[in-house]
Design a protein around this motif. Structure first.
Motif, PDB file in Angstrom:
ATOM      1  N   UNK A 172      -5.901   2.060  10.955  1.00  0.00           N
ATOM      2  CA  UNK A 172      -4.628   2.720  10.468  1.00  0.00           C
ATOM      3  C   UNK A 172      -3.638   2.752  11.464  1.00  0.00           C
ATOM      4  N   UNK A 173      -4.361   3.147  12.652  1.00  0.00           N
ATOM      5  CA  UNK A 173      -3.177   3.186  13.900  1.00  0.00           C
ATOM      6  C   UNK A 173      -2.439   2.065  14.268  1.00  0.00           C
TER       7      UNK A 173
ATOM      8  N   UNK B 198      -2.188  -0.612  12.430  1.00  0.00           N
ATOM      9  CA  UNK B 198      -1.249  -0.948  11.233  1.00  0.00           C
ATOM     10  C   UNK B 198       0.353  -0.082  11.223  1.00  0.00           C
ATOM     11  N   UNK B 199      -0.233   1.335  11.455  1.00  0.00           N
ATOM     12  CA  UNK B 199       0.894   2.157  11.325  1.00  0.00           C
ATOM     13  C   UNK B 199       1.899   1.993  12.482  1.00  0.00           C
TER      14      UNK B 199
ATOM     15  N   UNK C 213       3.894  -1.085  12.048  1.00  0.00           N
ATOM     16  CA  UNK C 213       4.825  -1.156  10.993  1.00  0.00           C
ATOM     17  C   UNK C 213       5.971  -0.207  11.178  1.00  0.00           C
ATOM     18  N   UNK C 214       5.832   0.884  11.840  1.00  0.00           N
ATOM     19  CA  UNK C 214       6.893   1.637  11.939  1.00  0.00           C
ATOM     20  C   UNK C 214       7.787   1.411  13.218  1.00  0.00           C
TER      21      UNK C 214
ATOM     22  N   UNK D  88       9.648  -1.091  11.481  1.00  0.00           N
ATOM     23  CA  UNK D  88      10.974  -0.627  10.390  1.00  0.00           C
ATOM     24  C   UNK D  88      11.915   0.129  11.432  1.00  0.00           C
TER      25      UNK D  88
ATOM     26  N   UNK E 269      10.036  -6.527   1.857  1.00  0.00           N
ATOM     27  CA  UNK E 269       9.762  -5.956   3.195  1.00  0.00           C
ATOM     28  C   UNK E 269       8.241  -5.326   3.110  1.00  0.00           C
ATOM     29  N   UNK E 270       8.712  -4.179   2.219  1.00  0.00           N
ATOM     30  CA  UNK E 270       7.511  -3.228   2.417  1.00  0.00           C
ATOM     31  C   UNK E 270       6.495  -3.294   1.516  1.00  0.00           C
ATOM     32  N   UNK E 271       6.667  -4.208   0.447  1.00  0.00           N
ATOM     33  CA  UNK E 271       5.469  -4.600  -0.331  1.00  0.00           C
ATOM     34  C   UNK E 271       4.515  -5.675   0.365  1.00  0.00           C
ATOM     35  N   UNK E 272       4.923  -6.085   1.547  1.00  0.00           N
ATOM     36  CA  UNK E 272       4.253  -7.284   2.177  1.00  0.00           C
ATOM     37  C   UNK E 272       2.940  -6.478   2.906  1.00  0.00           C
ATOM     38  N   UNK E 273       1.698  -7.245   2.605  1.00  0.00           N
ATOM     39  CA  UNK E 273       0.525  -6.898   2.884  1.00  0.00           C
ATOM     40  C   UNK E 273      -0.217  -7.521   4.155  1.00  0.00           C
ATOM     41  N   UNK E 274       0.623  -8.593   4.418  1.00  0.00           N
ATOM     42  CA  UNK E 274       0.208  -9.247   5.412  1.00  0.00           C
ATOM     43  C   UNK E 274       0.701  -8.937   6.713  1.00  0.00           C
ATOM     44  N   UNK E 275       0.137  -8.447   7.675  1.00  0.00           N
ATOM     45  CA  UNK E 275       0.919  -7.965   9.246  1.00  0.00           C
ATOM     46  C   UNK E 275       1.752  -8.993   9.682  1.00  0.00           C
TER      47      UNK E 275
ATOM     48  N   UNK F 187       4.652  -9.693   7.567  1.00  0.00           N
ATOM     49  CA  UNK F 187       5.531  -8.569   7.654  1.00  0.00           C
ATOM     50  C   UNK F 187       6.490  -8.681   9.092  1.00  0.00           C
TER      51      UNK F 187
ATOM     52  N   UNK G  50       3.087   5.974   4.008  1.00  0.00           N
ATOM     53  CA  UNK G  50       3.824   5.116   5.045  1.00  0.00           C
ATOM     54  C   UNK G  50       3.952   5.633   6.358  1.00  0.00           C
ATOM     55  N   UNK G  51       3.406   4.837   7.464  1.00  0.00           N
ATOM     56  CA  UNK G  51       3.235   3.213   7.375  1.00  0.00           C
ATOM     57  C   UNK G  51       1.837   3.015   7.624  1.00  0.00           C
ATOM     58  N   UNK G  52       0.896   4.019   7.371  1.00  0.00           N
ATOM     59  CA  UNK G  52      -0.388   3.668   7.543  1.00  0.00           C
ATOM     60  C   UNK G  52      -1.050   2.843   6.286  1.00  0.00           C
TER      61      UNK G  52
ATOM     62  N   UNK H 194       0.684   0.434   4.793  1.00  0.00           N
ATOM     63  CA  UNK H 194       1.624  -0.468   4.683  1.00  0.00           C
ATOM     64  C   UNK H 194       0.768  -2.076   4.170  1.00  0.00           C
ATOM     65  N   UNK H 195      -0.336  -2.191   4.559  1.00  0.00           N
ATOM     66  CA  UNK H 195      -1.287  -3.400   4.747  1.00  0.00           C
ATOM     67  C   UNK H 195      -2.330  -3.208   3.690  1.00  0.00           C
ATOM     68  N   UNK H 196      -2.599  -1.976   3.011  1.00  0.00           N
ATOM     69  CA  UNK H 196      -3.571  -1.683   2.123  1.00  0.00           C
ATOM     70  C   UNK H 196      -3.052  -0.916   1.243  1.00  0.00           C
TER      71      UNK H 196
END
Lengths: 248, 224
Positions: A151-152, A154-155, A158-159, A162, A213-219, A222, B177-179, B181-183
């Motif tokens: 989570x960390x 990815x978060x 992503x952020x 963003x 952009x935000x519906x993308x599930x591949x890092x 994205x 969001x953002x945690x 985003x990919x799931x």
């Protein structure tokens, strides 16, 4: 040393150093905005109520969206401010040209996005820690409370991306406003008008854009989408600016 | 209010850097960030001491959320004998039939529609009403609880009263969001409601030769 012979990378470095000093207020405002975001995340959870035959449930759903929203606003506004005439003029007592100034601004915005992204992710721990240790709130089977390594990662990625995208949008809009002296007033109206018109013609356009952009599930995808978009926006800013600047 | 808040935030974002510059306090910006960063790191350290097992695992929900007994389903659909659920019986009433040949079943004014199962039984001299209740097996205590379940007979009119309610309060934390985003973050709220809900059921056995007229608004299932 002549300006013409000044190495671009050296000029960028000098201007970046200057910007890190002059835009320190941006850092202070980031901290203030984050603290406000944490405060509102803690005091204003989403409240819900549900009733069944004999059982009534009141629940409060906490999240850290306030922090992200306020920091997003911070990123957008400060990127616009960096392109204002005053800020632009201030950069030229130093060595460099339009390109080096743009590059220094962009590097500064990338750095600011990274810092903002990291503190935003860490602030989500602060909210959790405050709620757990300093309130008597009962968290009932709340899987969202637990953040793991995945989570960390990815978060954080992503952020940061963003905020980078918002900085690029802000920088682009700010640069466009310098095309004409009326544009700072007119541009918000034009942009909002355009958005309403496009949305009127194609209702799903805005939703599809956000989803792109935000519906993308591949890092990786994205990352590519955001970096390419930000790159295009920054490149457009440089191109627009080169047409308006006397100082090359 | 939201407009005021937006203006306030814009003032902070735009005005604060200018104010610091005007007051020549800009140099404190990085110190401020450093102090804030230390606070955030301290939060992360404190977070590591929170026992995460207190919170449900997203992929493995606790058994009380998934292994609930649904009395009505077990009895009506699965055909499980009622005797197996004796532990859930909370109250019982018996009303002698006497010379009455027919009864009517009504709901009280604040009746809350539990399921009623009615069965005709040979060689029975009275009407038996058993009340069953399955409450959630969770650590959360209701913050308010009142309840009264009564059945009374007035001249051949059986009236069921189910009054009161339970109030639960709980909090949840959304990853958001953002945690996520990919799931896909799963929404467990429907399971939560299911866990909190009480199941209440009346099981009524009547003598085979007695006619029982039932209020059509009541959720009644005849076994025979």
């Amino acid at each position: 040393m002549s300006l013409n012979k000044m190495d671009l990378s050296a000029a960028v470095k000098k201007q970046l150093n200057y910007k890190m000093k002059v835009y320190v207020g941006m850092i202070s405002s980031l901290v203030i905005v984050q603290v406000i975001g944490i405060f509102f995340s803690v005091v204003s959870p989403l409240q819900g109520y549900s009733t069944m035959d004999y059982v009534e449930i009141e629940y409060m759903n906490y999240n850290t969206l306030n922090i992200i929203t306020l920091t997003s606003l911070w990123a957008l506004i400060h990127a616009i401010i960096m392109t204002t005439k005053n800020e632009w003029e201030n950069a030229f007592p130093f060595v460099g040209n339009t390109l080096s100034n743009h590059l220094a601004n962009m590097i500064f915005l990338v750095g600011a996005s990274i810092v903002a992204g990291i503190v935003t992710i860490l602030a989500s721990f602060t909210v959790r820690v405050y709620l757990y240790y300093f309130t008597d709130e009962l968290f009932f089977m709340s899987p969202g409370f637990v953040l793991n390594g995945g989570d960390l990662l990815a978060g954080t990625v992503t952020v940061i991306l963003h905020f980078l995208l918002l900085c690029a949008i802000g920088y682009f809009l700010g640069t466009v406003t310098r095309l004409h002296r009326l544009l700072p007033v007119l541009l918000p109206i034009v942009v909002i008008g355009l958005l309403i018109t496009i949305n009127y013609i194609n209702h799903d356009w805005m939703m599809n854009t956000v989803e792109f952009y935000y519906g993308e599930t591949s890092m990786a995808v994205f990352l590519m989408k955001i970096v390419v978009t930000a790159g295009i926006l920054f490149a457009c800013s440089i191109a627009i600016s080169s047409r308006t600047e006397v100082r090359k | 209010m939201s407009l005021f808040f937006t203006i306030l935030i814009l003032l902070v974002i735009i005005g604060f850097p200018f104010l610091l510059r005007r007051l020549q306090l800009s140099r404190f910006g990085y110190w401020l960030l450093g102090g804030y960063f230390i606070l955030l790191i301290a939060s992360v350290v404190a977070y590591t001491f929170i026992p995460t097992e207190e919170f449900a695992d997203e992929e493995e929900l606790p058994t009380e959320m998934t292994n609930r007994i649904y009395l009505v389903h077990e009895i009506l659909d699965q055909g499980v004998p009622l005797e197996e659920f004796e532990q859930y019986k909370k109250k019982e009433w018996e009303f002698p039939v006497g010379t009455e040949e027919s009864f009517s079943l009504y709901a009280g004014p604040d009746y809350q529609f539990p399921v009623i199962i009615i069965k005709r039984v040979e060689d029975q001299e009275a009407i038996h009403v058993d009340y069953y209740e399955v409450t959630p097996e969770i650590d959360v205590e209701p913050v308010h609880e009142e309840g009264e379940v009564t059945v009374y007979n007035h001249s051949g009119e059986l009236t069921i009263e189910v009054l009161g309610y339970k109030l639960y309060r709980f909090n949840s934390m959304e990853k958001g969001f953002p945690f996520n985003q990919f799931e896909e973050e799963e929404d467990h709220s429907w399971i939560y409601y299911d866990v909190f809900d009480d199941e209440r059921m009346f099981y009524i056995t009547i003598p085979a030769d007695i006619e029982l007229n039932v209020d059509p608004d009541m959720d009644v299932h005849w076994l025979n």
